[in-house]
Scaffold this motif. Structure first.
Motif, mmCIF file in Angstrom:
data_model
loop_
_atom_site.group_PDB
_atom_site.id
_atom_site.type_symbol
_atom_site.label_atom_id
_atom_site.label_comp_id
_atom_site.label_asym_id
_atom_site.label_seq_id
_atom_site.Cartn_x
_atom_site.Cartn_y
_atom_site.Cartn_z
ATOM 1 N N PHE B 188 0.842 -1.206 0.000
ATOM 2 C CA PHE B 188 0.000 0.000 0.000
ATOM 3 C C PHE B 188 0.880 1.259 0.000
ATOM 4 N N TYR B 189 1.861 1.290 0.910
ATOM 5 C CA TYR B 189 2.744 2.466 0.971
ATOM 6 C C TYR B 189 3.473 2.634 -0.355
ATOM 7 N N PHE B 190 3.914 1.495 -0.905
ATOM 8 C CA PHE B 190 4.655 1.525 -2.162
ATOM 9 C C PHE B 190 3.801 2.135 -3.272
ATOM 10 N N ILE B 191 2.533 1.726 -3.325
ATOM 11 C CA ILE B 191 1.636 2.254 -4.361
ATOM 12 C C ILE B 191 1.403 3.753 -4.142
ATOM 13 N N MET B 192 1.156 4.130 -2.885
ATOM 14 C CA MET B 192 0.922 5.544 -2.598
ATOM 15 C C MET B 192 2.114 6.390 -3.036
ATOM 16 N N ASN B 193 3.305 5.882 -2.731
ATOM 17 C CA ASN B 193 4.491 6.648 -3.106
ATOM 18 C C ASN B 193 4.748 6.586 -4.601
ATOM 19 N N GLY B 194 4.267 5.514 -5.241
ATOM 20 C CA GLY B 194 4.336 5.461 -6.695
ATOM 21 C C GLY B 194 3.541 6.614 -7.285
ATOM 22 N N VAL B 195 2.354 6.829 -6.725
ATOM 23 C CA VAL B 195 1.509 7.932 -7.200
ATOM 24 C C VAL B 195 2.200 9.267 -6.941
ATOM 25 N N VAL B 196 2.808 9.408 -5.750
ATOM 26 C CA VAL B 196 3.489 10.662 -5.420
ATOM 27 C C VAL B 196 4.629 10.926 -6.412
ATOM 28 N N SER B 197 5.480 9.923 -6.667
ATOM 29 C CA SER B 197 6.613 10.194 -7.565
ATOM 30 C C SER B 197 6.143 10.468 -8.983
ATOM 31 N N LYS B 198 5.103 9.733 -9.404
ATOM 32 C CA LYS B 198 4.551 9.983 -10.745
ATOM 33 C C LYS B 198 4.048 11.422 -10.850
ATOM 34 N N SER B 199 3.330 11.862 -9.788
ATOM 35 C CA SER B 199 2.793 13.223 -9.819
ATOM 36 C C SER B 199 3.928 14.236 -9.913
ATOM 37 N N PHE B 200 5.011 13.982 -9.155
ATOM 38 C CA PHE B 200 6.124 14.934 -9.214
ATOM 39 C C PHE B 200 6.762 14.946 -10.601
ATOM 40 N N ASP B 201 6.843 13.767 -11.237
ATOM 41 C CA ASP B 201 7.359 13.708 -12.605
ATOM 42 C C ASP B 201 6.502 14.573 -13.530
ATOM 43 N N LEU B 202 5.172 14.413 -13.380
ATOM 44 C CA LEU B 202 4.244 15.169 -14.214
ATOM 45 C C LEU B 202 4.408 16.669 -14.006
ATOM 46 N N ILE B 203 4.471 17.054 -12.719
ATOM 47 C CA ILE B 203 4.602 18.495 -12.429
ATOM 48 C C ILE B 203 5.899 19.022 -13.036
ATOM 49 N N GLU B 204 6.972 18.248 -12.926
ATOM 50 C CA GLU B 204 8.250 18.695 -13.485
ATOM 51 C C GLU B 204 8.128 18.931 -14.983
ATOM 52 N N LYS B 205 7.425 18.017 -15.645
ATOM 53 C CA LYS B 205 7.244 18.176 -17.092
ATOM 54 C C LYS B 205 6.422 19.420 -17.387
ATOM 55 N N ARG B 206 5.344 19.616 -16.637
ATOM 56 C CA ARG B 206 4.473 20.772 -16.811
ATOM 57 C C ARG B 206 5.244 22.077 -16.672
ATOM 58 N N LEU B 207 6.206 22.070 -15.740
ATOM 59 C CA LEU B 207 6.889 23.314 -15.417
ATOM 60 C C LEU B 207 8.095 23.549 -16.315
ATOM 61 N N ASP B 208 8.027 22.968 -17.501
ATOM 62 C CA ASP B 208 9.141 23.092 -18.428
ATOM 63 C C ASP B 208 9.149 24.441 -19.125
ATOM 64 N N TYR B 209 8.717 25.502 -18.427
ATOM 65 C CA TYR B 209 8.388 26.730 -19.157
ATOM 66 C C TYR B 209 9.567 27.600 -19.567
ATOM 67 N N TYR B 210 10.775 27.256 -19.241
ATOM 68 C CA TYR B 210 11.864 28.125 -19.693
ATOM 69 C C TYR B 210 12.601 27.551 -20.881
ATOM 70 N N LYS B 211 12.041 26.476 -21.481
ATOM 71 C CA LYS B 211 12.763 25.860 -22.598
ATOM 72 C C LYS B 211 12.259 26.382 -23.932
#
Lengths: 269, 211
Positions: B188-211
């Motif tokens: 359960f913890y592993f899955i929850m943290n999977g979601v957290v890391s995925k979300s951070f990956d997504l946010i990082e991609k979204r914030l690609d605004y200086y390229k």
């Protein structure tokens, strides 16, 4: 990436199943020989469970159960190793062989009997409810609609769960890591009563000097025994033999008097 | 088995409640603390510094016990145990977040601030439109670390009697004399943290605004 994740999860699950299901395998009962040849008998206990087993001012683990185990192992000719464990993980500790027995005010229950090989009972006990002295609670029924506290994984938890009438009458059961935290919670009014072992309750009230009292109505009469692995019959019988001998020559009564002021043991009675 | 999973989902819900409430309050509080830490007023910055030192220098489990029990001994009144958990987590995590924010803010070259001043931007405007967009980008990886730790730290709430996922799993393990519930909790913890890391990956991609 997705594939890798699937493989990782599968591997994790497999390991889980192996650990959970693959522990039962025995080639005859060599439990006693093992302990004798090692020369060490490892007793697992919760080292915050006075007066059965706890740390004194010098950080030494002492207690009624420790004195009993010391005498038993002295008679068996092996050294006693006292191993503090997390009470919630006691079955895992025993099954993985980290300890040879659980000996620490360990209540004999029908459920535990299925997976643990118990010695004969050596002390009678009961689960009792402790309340603040100035409250008006007299019986367990008075606690209806109130929060009660207890140590998670303890036999108090089982006693409450098994007494469905009482369990469904209370508002909620708050489970904490140890009896001390539960009693602190009682003091600050987080709960209205704490359910715990009679001996522990008496010991806690006298030593802490807190303004608590014990309800006369008991929750569950119970017996303490030493718990061994299911297959370790020889080791269990040897310890039982020593306990019986100690009951006969009066050693048990002597140790009991030191800790409780009277003989509370029930071996051979 | 079905009943066990249901119980564990209930525990997970409590864990998630702790997780989201902690983030909700500690993320903004951390920014305020970071600002206080960088304050030109010595009194403010040293008080805030002391607070951060205590929060980072003592175990969270001890802070939990302190927040729950200390008020009774000091004021004679006590808080609800769930509230105590949230308070302890928020003040603890705010301290860590503050230091991450500070690192991000101080990484912005002074020249940019001077340039904004020359261009006539207000101090507030400079902070919200020049500094913060860059800060958020640079601190994301460290934030991800901290948020993942938070998911796992929720297991400490059981110290003062809040029945979160790990407490439920341990109780089930004690009841069934089996390790399986603990490993399920791990999943359960592993899955929850999977979601957290995925979300951070997504946010990082979204914030690609200086390229």
């Amino acid at each position: 990436m997705k594939k890798l994740l699937t493989v990782a999860i599968l591997a994790f699950l497999t390991v889980t199943l192996l650990v959970a299901g693959g522990t039962k395998e025995s080639k005859g009962d060599q439990s006693l020989e093992k302990v004798v040849s090692k020369g060490v008998f490892v007793m697992g206990l919760d080292d915050s469970f006075p007066p059965m087993g706890y740390r004194d001012e010098n950080n030494e683990i002492v207690g009624f159960d420790i004195d009993l185990a010391k005498e038993v192992t002295r008679r068996m000719g092996v050294t006693l190793k006292v191993q503090p464990i997390d009470w919630n993980a006691k079955e895992q500790e025993l099954n993985t062989g980290n300890i040879d027995c659980i000996w620490n005010g360990f209540t004999i229950t029908a459920e535990r009997r299925k997976v643990i090989n118990f010695s004969d009972p050596y002390v009678d006990n009961a689960q009792v409810a402790v309340v603040r002295n100035k409250t008006s609670y007299k019986t367990l029924a008075d606690l209806a609609g109130k929060s009660i506290g207890l140590q998670a994984g303890s036999s108090a938890a089982d006693a409450v769960a098994n007494n469905t009438a009482f369990a469904s009458s209370v508002k909620e059961v708050i489970e904490v890591k140890d009896n001390l935290t539960a009693l602190m919670d009682l003091e600050i009014g987080g709960v209205e009563a704490v359910v715990l072992d009679l001996f522990v309750a008496i010991d806690n009230i006298t030593r802490s000097g807190k303004d608590f009292r014990i309800l006369d109505e008991h929750l569950a009469p119970e017996e303490y025994g030493v718990g061994f692995r299911k297959g370790d019959q020889a080791l269990r019988d040897e310890v039982q033999k020593q306990l019986n001998a100690m009951a006969q020559d009066g050693t048990l009564a002597k140790i009991s008097t030191i800790w409780f002021g009277e003989d509370i043991t029930v071996v051979g009675k | 088995m079905g009943k066990l999973l249901l119980l564990m989902l209930e525990g997970t819900f409590t864990s998630l409640k702790i997780f989201f409430l902690t983030l909700l309050f500690s993320l903004p509080l951390g920014l305020i603390v970071a600002k206080g830490r960088m304050s030109k007023f010595r009194v403010v910055s040293s008080i805030v510094n002391g607070y951060i030192m205590i929060m980072r220098g003592t175990p969270l489990i001890l802070q939990l016990i302190f927040v729950y029990f200390a008020p009774y001994y000091i004021f004679g009144a006590s808080t609800d145990r769930f509230t105590a958990v949230i308070i302890a987590f928020v003040i603890n995590y705010a301290a860590y977040f503050a230091e991450i924010y500070r690192g991000g803010i101080q990484s912005i070259p002074q020249g940019q601030i001077e340039a904004s001043k020359v261009l006539g931007l207000s101090k507030f405007h400079t902070f919200t439109h020049i500094v913060m967009p860059q800060v958020v980008k640079t601190i994301l990886p460290s934030m991800g670390n901290e948020v993942i730790t938070l998911v796992k730290d929720t297991a400490l709430a059981q110290t003062i009697g809040v029945a979160e996922l790990f407490r439920v799993a341990q109780n089930a393990a004690a009841r069934q004399f089996s390790t399986t519930p603990i490993f399920i909790a791990g999943l359960f913890y592993f899955i929850m943290n999977g979601v957290v890391s995925k979300s951070f990956d997504l946010i990082e991609k979204r914030l690609d605004y200086y390229k």
